[in-house]
Design an enzyme around this catalytic site. Structure first.
Site, PDB file in Angstrom:
ATOM      1  N   LYS A   1      37.614   9.646 -22.199  1.00 52.47           N
ATOM      2  CA  LYS A   1      36.808  10.862 -22.256  1.00 52.47           C
ATOM      3  C   LYS A   1      37.535  12.022 -21.580  1.00 52.47           C
ATOM      4  CE  LYS A   1      33.747  12.172 -19.360  1.00 52.47           C
ATOM      5  NZ  LYS A   1      32.605  12.309 -18.424  1.00 52.47           N
TER       6      LYS A   1
ATOM      7  N   ASP B   1      30.409  12.065 -23.800  1.00 48.28           N
ATOM      8  CA  ASP B   1      29.808  11.777 -22.496  1.00 48.28           C
ATOM      9  C   ASP B   1      28.358  11.344 -22.710  1.00 48.28           C
ATOM     10  OD1 ASP B   1      28.473  14.099 -23.146  1.00 48.28           O
ATOM     11  OD2 ASP B   1      28.797  15.065 -21.213  1.00 48.28           O
TER      12      ASP B   1
END
Length: 213
Positions: free
Chosen positions: A120, A138
């Protein structure tokens, strides 16, 4: 959800915010890398508050090494998990100095090898610092994608792959910003603000919530 509905959603989000940006404050790829790594299980507001004193002191890998773990801790001690994060910041800075001439590599594989940097974080850096059409998933994006039925998946990796598949190329650079902001301010975890949602009529969430309920 069909692709025509997805396109309408993306067009509305784009019209509402044509040039979205991360809410993390940074002025270089390295500052962004550090800020995103610090933001794990922390708010952007808390990270920005810490980096406003950290970055004027050390905003390059070499300067961060010279500051040291204890020095980093002093600046970020208001952020959750700050002990581990400080150690990772220093370890990553050492690798950047020794293996990448002090520069942030524009390469996913190289980024995820840095301590404290997962997929991420790497995707955020590639997207925000280098303009890559990556989609960092997320908790907000995971929730919004599944709740609206825009891109469903049982984990963040599945949602990422689905988004990469169904989002047209023209929207890919900005879509993760739109979805994060939508999840942060409208499609809230406990009580989504469906009554003030600009894609409410396109969303396929069956249990919509309105103020008078």
């Amino acid at each position: 959800m069909n692709n025509e509905k997805r396109r309408q959603i993306l067009e509305r989000l784009r019209d509402n915010n044509p040039n979205p940006e991360t809410e993390l404050e940074f002025s270089s790829p390295y500052e962004l890398l550090v800020a995103v790594a610090l933001s794990a299980q922390a708010t952007d507001v808390s990270v920005n508050k810490a980096t406003r004193t950290l970055f004027p002191t050390a905003n390059t890998p070499q300067a961060m090494l010279e500051l040291g773990v204890e020095g980093v801790k002093e600046h970020i001690k208001t952020i959750g998990l700050y002990n581990t994060k400080a150690e990772n910041v220093i370890k990553a800075a050492r690798i950047l100095v020794e293996e990448h001439d002090g520069e942030v590599p524009e390469n996913l594989e190289a980024l995820v090898r840095l301590p404290g940097v997962g997929r991420k974080t790497a995707n955020v850096v590639l997207n925000c610092a280098f303009g890559w059409p990556t989609i960092a998933v997320d908790t907000h994006i995971y929730r919004v994608s599944n709740r609206t039925k825009f891109a469903m998946g049982k984990n963040v990796d599945q949602v990422e792959q689905k988004l990469l598949k169904v989002v047209p190329a023209e929207f890919k650079v900005d879509v993760h910003h739109w979805l994060i902001l939508h999840g942060r301010y409208t499609c809230l975890a406990r009580k989504p603000r469906c009554g003030s949602c600009l894609i409410e009529d396109l969303c396929e969430f069956k249990e919509k919530v309105y103020p008078d309920e």
